[in-house]
Design a protein around this motif. Structure first.
Motif, PDB file in Angstrom:
ATOM      1  N   GLU A 155      23.976  46.084  49.731  1.00 49.53           N
ATOM      2  CA  GLU A 155      23.063  45.821  48.611  1.00 49.53           C
ATOM      3  C   GLU A 155      23.853  45.662  47.313  1.00 49.53           C
ATOM      4  OE1 GLU A 155      19.020  48.203  49.999  1.00 49.53           O
ATOM      5  OE2 GLU A 155      20.635  49.311  49.007  1.00 49.53           O
ATOM      6  N   ILE A 156      24.868  46.487  47.143  1.00 53.29           N
ATOM      7  CA  ILE A 156      25.714  46.386  45.949  1.00 53.29           C
ATOM      8  C   ILE A 156      26.417  45.031  45.922  1.00 53.29           C
ATOM      9  CG2 ILE A 156      27.770  47.314  44.810  1.00 53.29           C
ATOM     10  CD1 ILE A 156      26.870  50.103  45.787  1.00 53.29           C
ATOM     11  N   ARG A 157      26.934  44.613  47.086  1.00 56.78           N
ATOM     12  CA  ARG A 157      27.612  43.320  47.161  1.00 56.78           C
ATOM     13  C   ARG A 157      26.656  42.191  46.779  1.00 56.78           C
ATOM     14  NH1 ARG A 157      29.956  41.314  52.772  1.00 56.78           N
ATOM     15  NH2 ARG A 157      27.902  40.392  52.947  1.00 56.78           N
ATOM     16  N   SER A 158      25.434  42.262  47.264  1.00 55.70           N
ATOM     17  CA  SER A 158      24.430  41.255  46.951  1.00 55.70           C
ATOM     18  C   SER A 158      24.108  41.246  45.453  1.00 55.70           C
ATOM     19  CB  SER A 158      23.166  41.524  47.756  1.00 55.70           C
ATOM     20  OG  SER A 158      22.154  40.634  47.394  1.00 55.70           O
ATOM     21  N   LYS A 159      23.973  42.435  44.871  1.00 52.61           N
ATOM     22  CA  LYS A 159      23.696  42.533  43.432  1.00 52.61           C
ATOM     23  C   LYS A 159      24.853  41.965  42.611  1.00 52.61           C
ATOM     24  CE  LYS A 159      20.586  46.435  43.652  1.00 52.61           C
ATOM     25  NZ  LYS A 159      20.005  47.522  42.907  1.00 52.61           N
ATOM     26  N   GLU A 179      37.045  45.884  48.810  1.00 51.88           N
ATOM     27  CA  GLU A 179      36.490  44.937  49.781  1.00 51.88           C
ATOM     28  C   GLU A 179      35.441  44.035  49.129  1.00 51.88           C
ATOM     29  OE1 GLU A 179      35.041  47.059  53.191  1.00 51.88           O
ATOM     30  OE2 GLU A 179      37.018  47.945  53.593  1.00 51.88           O
ATOM     31  N   ILE A 180      34.624  44.611  48.276  1.00 51.70           N
ATOM     32  CA  ILE A 180      33.588  43.819  47.598  1.00 51.70           C
ATOM     33  C   ILE A 180      34.238  42.808  46.656  1.00 51.70           C
ATOM     34  CG2 ILE A 180      31.716  43.926  45.903  1.00 51.70           C
ATOM     35  CD1 ILE A 180      30.799  46.514  47.286  1.00 51.70           C
ATOM     36  N   ILE A 181      35.253  43.239  45.912  1.00 45.26           N
ATOM     37  CA  ILE A 181      35.952  42.317  45.008  1.00 45.26           C
ATOM     38  C   ILE A 181      36.628  41.204  45.802  1.00 45.26           C
ATOM     39  CG2 ILE A 181      37.931  42.130  43.444  1.00 45.26           C
ATOM     40  CD1 ILE A 181      37.009  44.730  42.164  1.00 45.26           C
ATOM     41  N   ALA A 182      37.250  41.554  46.922  1.00 44.84           N
ATOM     42  CA  ALA A 182      37.882  40.540  47.779  1.00 44.84           C
ATOM     43  C   ALA A 182      36.836  39.536  48.281  1.00 44.84           C
ATOM     44  CB  ALA A 182      38.591  41.203  48.943  1.00 44.84           C
ATOM     45  N   HIS A 183      35.672  40.038  48.650  1.00 44.08           N
ATOM     46  CA  HIS A 183      34.581  39.160  49.100  1.00 44.08           C
ATOM     47  C   HIS A 183      34.155  38.224  47.968  1.00 44.08           C
ATOM     48  CE1 HIS A 183      30.752  37.835  50.804  1.00 44.08           C
ATOM     49  NE2 HIS A 183      30.215  38.152  49.638  1.00 44.08           N
ATOM     50  N   LEU A 184      34.001  38.763  46.755  1.00 39.25           N
ATOM     51  CA  LEU A 184      33.567  37.946  45.614  1.00 39.25           C
ATOM     52  C   LEU A 184      34.592  36.860  45.290  1.00 39.25           C
ATOM     53  CD1 LEU A 184      32.146  40.756  43.291  1.00 39.25           C
ATOM     54  CD2 LEU A 184      30.834  39.098  44.640  1.00 39.25           C
ATOM     55  N   ILE A 185      35.866  37.197  45.394  1.00 38.13           N
ATOM     56  CA  ILE A 185      36.926  36.219  45.132  1.00 38.13           C
ATOM     57  C   ILE A 185      36.940  35.156  46.236  1.00 38.13           C
ATOM     58  CG2 ILE A 185      39.429  35.874  44.995  1.00 38.13           C
ATOM     59  CD1 ILE A 185      39.545  38.685  43.658  1.00 38.13           C
ATOM     60  N   ASP A 239      29.877  33.694  34.415  1.00 38.91           N
ATOM     61  CA  ASP A 239      31.250  33.993  34.829  1.00 38.91           C
ATOM     62  C   ASP A 239      31.640  35.377  34.336  1.00 38.91           C
ATOM     63  OD1 ASP A 239      31.972  31.708  36.250  1.00 38.91           O
ATOM     64  OD2 ASP A 239      32.356  30.599  34.404  1.00 38.91           O
ATOM     65  N   ARG A 240      32.288  36.137  35.196  1.00 33.69           N
ATOM     66  CA  ARG A 240      32.709  37.505  34.869  1.00 33.69           C
ATOM     67  C   ARG A 240      34.196  37.651  35.106  1.00 33.69           C
ATOM     68  NH1 ARG A 240      27.977  39.643  32.589  1.00 33.69           N
ATOM     69  NH2 ARG A 240      26.251  38.919  33.847  1.00 33.69           N
ATOM     70  N   CYS A 241      34.802  38.610  34.402  1.00 31.42           N
ATOM     71  CA  CYS A 241      36.200  38.937  34.664  1.00 31.42           C
ATOM     72  C   CYS A 241      36.247  40.168  35.575  1.00 31.42           C
ATOM     73  CB  CYS A 241      36.958  39.177  33.362  1.00 31.42           C
ATOM     74  SG  CYS A 241      36.458  40.636  32.446  1.00 31.42           S
ATOM     75  N   HIS A 242      37.424  40.466  36.095  1.00 31.20           N
ATOM     76  CA  HIS A 242      37.578  41.595  37.009  1.00 31.20           C
ATOM     77  C   HIS A 242      37.166  42.914  36.347  1.00 31.20           C
ATOM     78  CE1 HIS A 242      39.335  39.357  40.263  1.00 31.20           C
ATOM     79  NE2 HIS A 242      40.260  38.833  39.465  1.00 31.20           N
ATOM     80  N   ASN A 243      37.471  43.067  35.064  1.00 33.75           N
ATOM     81  CA  ASN A 243      37.109  44.300  34.360  1.00 33.75           C
ATOM     82  C   ASN A 243      35.602  44.539  34.379  1.00 33.75           C
ATOM     83  OD1 ASN A 243      39.617  45.155  33.706  1.00 33.75           O
ATOM     84  ND2 ASN A 243      39.417  44.846  31.510  1.00 33.75           N
ATOM     85  N   GLU A 244      34.832  43.486  34.109  1.00 31.50           N
ATOM     86  CA  GLU A 244      33.378  43.630  34.083  1.00 31.50           C
ATOM     87  C   GLU A 244      32.842  44.000  35.468  1.00 31.50           C
ATOM     88  OE1 GLU A 244      32.251  40.450  30.556  1.00 31.50           O
ATOM     89  OE2 GLU A 244      32.648  39.694  32.583  1.00 31.50           O
ATOM     90  N   VAL A 245      33.395  43.392  36.504  1.00 32.95           N
ATOM     91  CA  VAL A 245      32.951  43.684  37.871  1.00 32.95           C
ATOM     92  C   VAL A 245      33.341  45.114  38.258  1.00 32.95           C
ATOM     93  CG1 VAL A 245      33.202  43.047  40.298  1.00 32.95           C
ATOM     94  CG2 VAL A 245      32.954  41.266  38.567  1.00 32.95           C
ATOM     95  N   ASN A 246      34.568  45.529  37.885  1.00 33.46           N
ATOM     96  CA  ASN A 246      34.982  46.910  38.165  1.00 33.46           C
ATOM     97  C   ASN A 246      34.077  47.915  37.457  1.00 33.46           C
ATOM     98  OD1 ASN A 246      37.128  46.636  39.969  1.00 33.46           O
ATOM     99  ND2 ASN A 246      38.552  46.140  38.311  1.00 33.46           N
ATOM    100  N   ALA A 247      33.706  47.622  36.214  1.00 25.69           N
ATOM    101  CA  ALA A 247      32.816  48.517  35.475  1.00 25.69           C
ATOM    102  C   ALA A 247      31.455  48.595  36.163  1.00 25.69           C
ATOM    103  CB  ALA A 247      32.663  48.038  34.039  1.00 25.69           C
ATOM    104  N   LYS A 248      30.981  47.461  36.647  1.00 23.46           N
ATOM    105  CA  LYS A 248      29.697  47.436  37.344  1.00 23.46           C
ATOM    106  C   LYS A 248      29.776  48.237  38.644  1.00 23.46           C
ATOM    107  CE  LYS A 248      25.631  45.384  37.046  1.00 23.46           C
ATOM    108  NZ  LYS A 248      24.706  45.742  35.980  1.00 23.46           N
ATOM    109  N   LEU A 249      30.900  48.092  39.359  1.00 22.08           N
ATOM    110  CA  LEU A 249      31.084  48.867  40.599  1.00 22.08           C
ATOM    111  C   LEU A 249      31.078  50.363  40.304  1.00 22.08           C
ATOM    112  CD1 LEU A 249      33.776  46.712  42.388  1.00 22.08           C
ATOM    113  CD2 LEU A 249      31.537  47.302  43.317  1.00 22.08           C
ATOM    114  N   LYS A 250      31.739  50.761  39.228  1.00 20.66           N
ATOM    115  CA  LYS A 250      31.763  52.182  38.858  1.00 20.66           C
ATOM    116  C   LYS A 250      30.371  52.670  38.489  1.00 20.66           C
ATOM    117  CE  LYS A 250      36.564  52.458  37.521  1.00 20.66           C
ATOM    118  NZ  LYS A 250      37.544  52.478  36.438  1.00 20.66           N
ATOM    119  N   SER A 251      29.580  51.792  37.870  1.00 20.54           N
ATOM    120  CA  SER A 251      28.214  52.205  37.511  1.00 20.54           C
ATOM    121  C   SER A 251      27.365  52.453  38.761  1.00 20.54           C
ATOM    122  CB  SER A 251      27.546  51.156  36.618  1.00 20.54           C
ATOM    123  OG  SER A 251      27.149  50.024  37.370  1.00 20.54           O
ATOM    124  N   PHE A 252      27.737  51.802  39.863  1.00 22.98           N
ATOM    125  CA  PHE A 252      27.068  52.057  41.145  1.00 22.98           C
ATOM    126  C   PHE A 252      27.693  53.248  41.869  1.00 22.98           C
ATOM    127  CE2 PHE A 252      25.975  47.383  41.036  1.00 22.98           C
ATOM    128  CZ  PHE A 252      24.606  47.563  40.929  1.00 22.98           C
TER     129      PHE A 252
END
Length: 156
Positions: free
Chosen positions: A10-14, A45-51, A23-36
Motif C-alpha cells: 500500500e505504501i508503494r502504491s501511495k 526496495e520501494i525506492i528501487a521499484h520507483l526508480i 516530480d520528486r527528489c530522493h529526499n522528498e521520497v525518503n521523508a515520505k517513507l519515514k512518515s509512514f
C-alpha cells in the motif's frame, strides 16, 4: 501490524501516486517513507521499484524544478543551484537542469523583472532605492555582476 498501518504494498502504491503527481527528489521520497514509519531494506526496495519504473528520476526532477522556478517564480541561477544542492542533487544533474534555461530566456526574464522592479520603486530615492533594487534581485538568485550592471543602466 495494526489496522491503521499500511502494508509495504500500500505504501508503494501511495508513493507511486505521490511521484506521478509531481516530480520528486530522493529526499522528498525518503521523508515520505519515514512518515509512514518505513526505513531500511523495505524502504530501499520501494525506492528501487520507483526508480526502475521511472516514477523517481533525479535528472527529470532537477530539470523540471529549474524550469518551473525560473519561469514561474523568476529565480536566478544562483538560487536554483542552492535549492537543488539543499535537496542533495548531484552536480551533473544541476548542470543538466541549468541547460533547460536558455540564455535568451534568462536575460529576458532578468530584464523584465529588473525593469518592473525599478519602476515600482518610484517613491524611493537615491541609495535606498538602489539598495532595495540590488537586494531583491540578489535574493532572487541573479548574479551580482548582472545586477550591478543593470543598476548602472537604470540609475542614469
Amino acid at each position: 501490524m495494526s489496522k491503521d498501518t499500511p502494508t509495504p504494498l500500500e505504501i508503494r502504491s501511495k508513493l507511486e501516486h505521490y511521484c506521478a503527481y509531481q516530480d520528486r527528489c530522493h529526499n522528498e521520497v525518503n521523508a515520505k517513507l519515514k512518515s509512514f514509519g518505513l526505513s531500511g531494506n523495505e524502504a530501499g526496495e520501494i525506492i528501487a521499484h520507483l526508480i526502475a519504473h521511472n516514477f523517481l528520476n533525479e535528472e527529470r526532477f532537477a530539470c523540471s524544478f529549474a524550469r518551473g522556478k525560473h519561469r514561474i517564480k523568476h529565480w536566478g541561477k544562483i538560487r536554483i543551484i542552492n535549492e537543488l544542492r539543499f535537496r542533495h542533487i548531484s552536480q551533473y544533474n544541476i548542470n543538466t537542469a541549468l541547460k533547460e534555461i536558455t540564455p535568451e530566456e534568462y536575460f529576458d526574464t532578468f530584464d523584465n523583472l529588473s525593469t518592473r522592479l525599478w519602476e515600482s520603486l518610484r517613491a524611493e530615492k537615491g541609495l535606498r532605492k538602489n539598495k532595495k533594487f540590488c537586494d531583491y534581485l540578489l535574493r532572487k538568485g541573479f548574479e551580482s555582476q548582472l545586477v550591478f550592471e543593470r543598476l548602472k543602466e537604470l540609475d542614469k
